[in-house]
Design a protein around this motif. Sequence first.
Motif, PDB file in Angstrom:
ATOM      1  N   THR A  70     -86.925  -0.503 -33.958  1.00  0.00           N
ATOM      2  CA  THR A  70     -87.319  -1.043 -33.062  1.00  0.00           C
ATOM      3  C   THR A  70     -88.612  -1.540 -33.159  1.00  0.00           C
ATOM      4  O   THR A  70     -88.941  -2.794 -32.418  1.00  0.00           O
ATOM      5  N   ASN A  71     -89.564  -1.128 -34.299  1.00  0.00           N
ATOM      6  CA  ASN A  71     -90.632  -1.797 -34.643  1.00  0.00           C
ATOM      7  C   ASN A  71     -90.530  -3.257 -34.999  1.00  0.00           C
ATOM      8  O   ASN A  71     -91.447  -3.975 -34.718  1.00  0.00           O
ATOM      9  N   ASN A  72     -89.332  -3.098 -35.793  1.00  0.00           N
ATOM     10  CA  ASN A  72     -89.180  -4.429 -36.401  1.00  0.00           C
ATOM     11  C   ASN A  72     -88.659  -5.442 -35.397  1.00  0.00           C
ATOM     12  O   ASN A  72     -89.235  -6.742 -35.266  1.00  0.00           O
ATOM     13  N   PHE A  73     -87.993  -4.916 -34.266  1.00  0.00           N
ATOM     14  CA  PHE A  73     -87.772  -5.856 -33.309  1.00  0.00           C
ATOM     15  C   PHE A  73     -88.716  -6.347 -32.476  1.00  0.00           C
ATOM     16  O   PHE A  73     -88.693  -7.416 -32.239  1.00  0.00           O
ATOM     17  N   VAL A  74     -89.593  -5.377 -32.126  1.00  0.00           N
ATOM     18  CA  VAL A  74     -90.853  -5.681 -31.376  1.00  0.00           C
ATOM     19  C   VAL A  74     -91.641  -6.762 -32.045  1.00  0.00           C
ATOM     20  O   VAL A  74     -92.178  -7.696 -31.340  1.00  0.00           O
ATOM     21  N   HIS A  75     -91.818  -6.749 -33.448  1.00  0.00           N
ATOM     22  CA  HIS A  75     -92.764  -7.828 -34.238  1.00  0.00           C
ATOM     23  C   HIS A  75     -91.877  -8.896 -34.679  1.00  0.00           C
ATOM     24  O   HIS A  75     -92.427  -9.448 -35.684  1.00  0.00           O
ATOM     25  N   ASN A  76     -90.581  -8.891 -34.325  1.00  0.00           N
ATOM     26  CA  ASN A  76     -89.999 -10.031 -34.755  1.00  0.00           C
ATOM     27  C   ASN A  76     -89.468 -10.228 -36.438  1.00  0.00           C
ATOM     28  O   ASN A  76     -89.470 -11.199 -36.887  1.00  0.00           O
ATOM     29  N   VAL A  77     -89.296  -8.943 -36.821  1.00  0.00           N
ATOM     30  CA  VAL A  77     -88.958  -8.977 -38.245  1.00  0.00           C
ATOM     31  C   VAL A  77     -87.436  -8.654 -38.174  1.00  0.00           C
ATOM     32  O   VAL A  77     -86.888  -7.888 -37.476  1.00  0.00           O
TER      33      VAL A  77
END
Length: 278
Positions: free
Chosen positions: A100-107
């Motif tokens: 989810t951190n990747n998702f939030v930061h467009n990774v």
Amino acid sequence: MSVQVSPEELEEYRDFAVEVATKAGEMIKKAFYKTKTVTNKGSGVDPVTETDKAVEKWVIGFIKERYPEHRFIGEETTDLDAPFDFRDDLTWIVDPIDGTNNFVHNVPEVAFSMGLTANKKVIVGVVNLPVLDLMYTSMKGHGSYCNGRKLVTGSVEELKKSIVIYDTSVLRTPWNVDTVLKNVRNIITKTHGLRTYGTAAVHCCKMAEGHAQAFVEYGLYCWDFVAGLLIAQEAGVHVMDPDGGPCDLMGHRILMGCTAKVANELSAMITHHKMHRP
């Protein structure tokens, strides 16, 4: 009484998981390029978005419609402060967005992960990386695949010649942070290097593909690695608990090596984290 699953049923469940993962992936990919609404689960490093919740809600409904007798464990609908009601029954274990951190930061390393267990063992695993258009699939005893290509892990025989995946976002108590720094130093000075992608499901798939030769992660829940565990095992990866015993789906940690020798070398080299999970 143990649950019996025929070869025909196993294939049916795999196909169902792919169907679910495909639809969930479409939802995730559509939301990936939009502004997200983000809240946190207990800490500022454990975000959840409206997409996590929407995907899991849809998955639960779809499973109940197709297999009303099956059980379900999902990240967004499970009480994290109590032991899980994990039984021998056919149980779908789902992470709507792993990373989810990747998702939030467009990774783009963002995964939908879905595993099916019977008698508390994983028999089907599917991981979909919709932004990267990668679908990993596996059935117990039938190998692992990525977009239809059969996967075989690497064959390095020494940890010092290995790429190691080690996620540094483990529970951030002072002791664990110190342990992370100590382990990072050991890994980068005694191996070919360290990688981390921010999602245990992806880490397992990287092992299955031979993109890394060893992997260890702590602070996990069963939905983080249930599908990836089977995908890695079916590609020939040695899977165990970091202490050397069998990997426990409810044990909050996992260690892998392309061979048992590499896995045991990594276990002996690192300092193990202190975990406090229900």
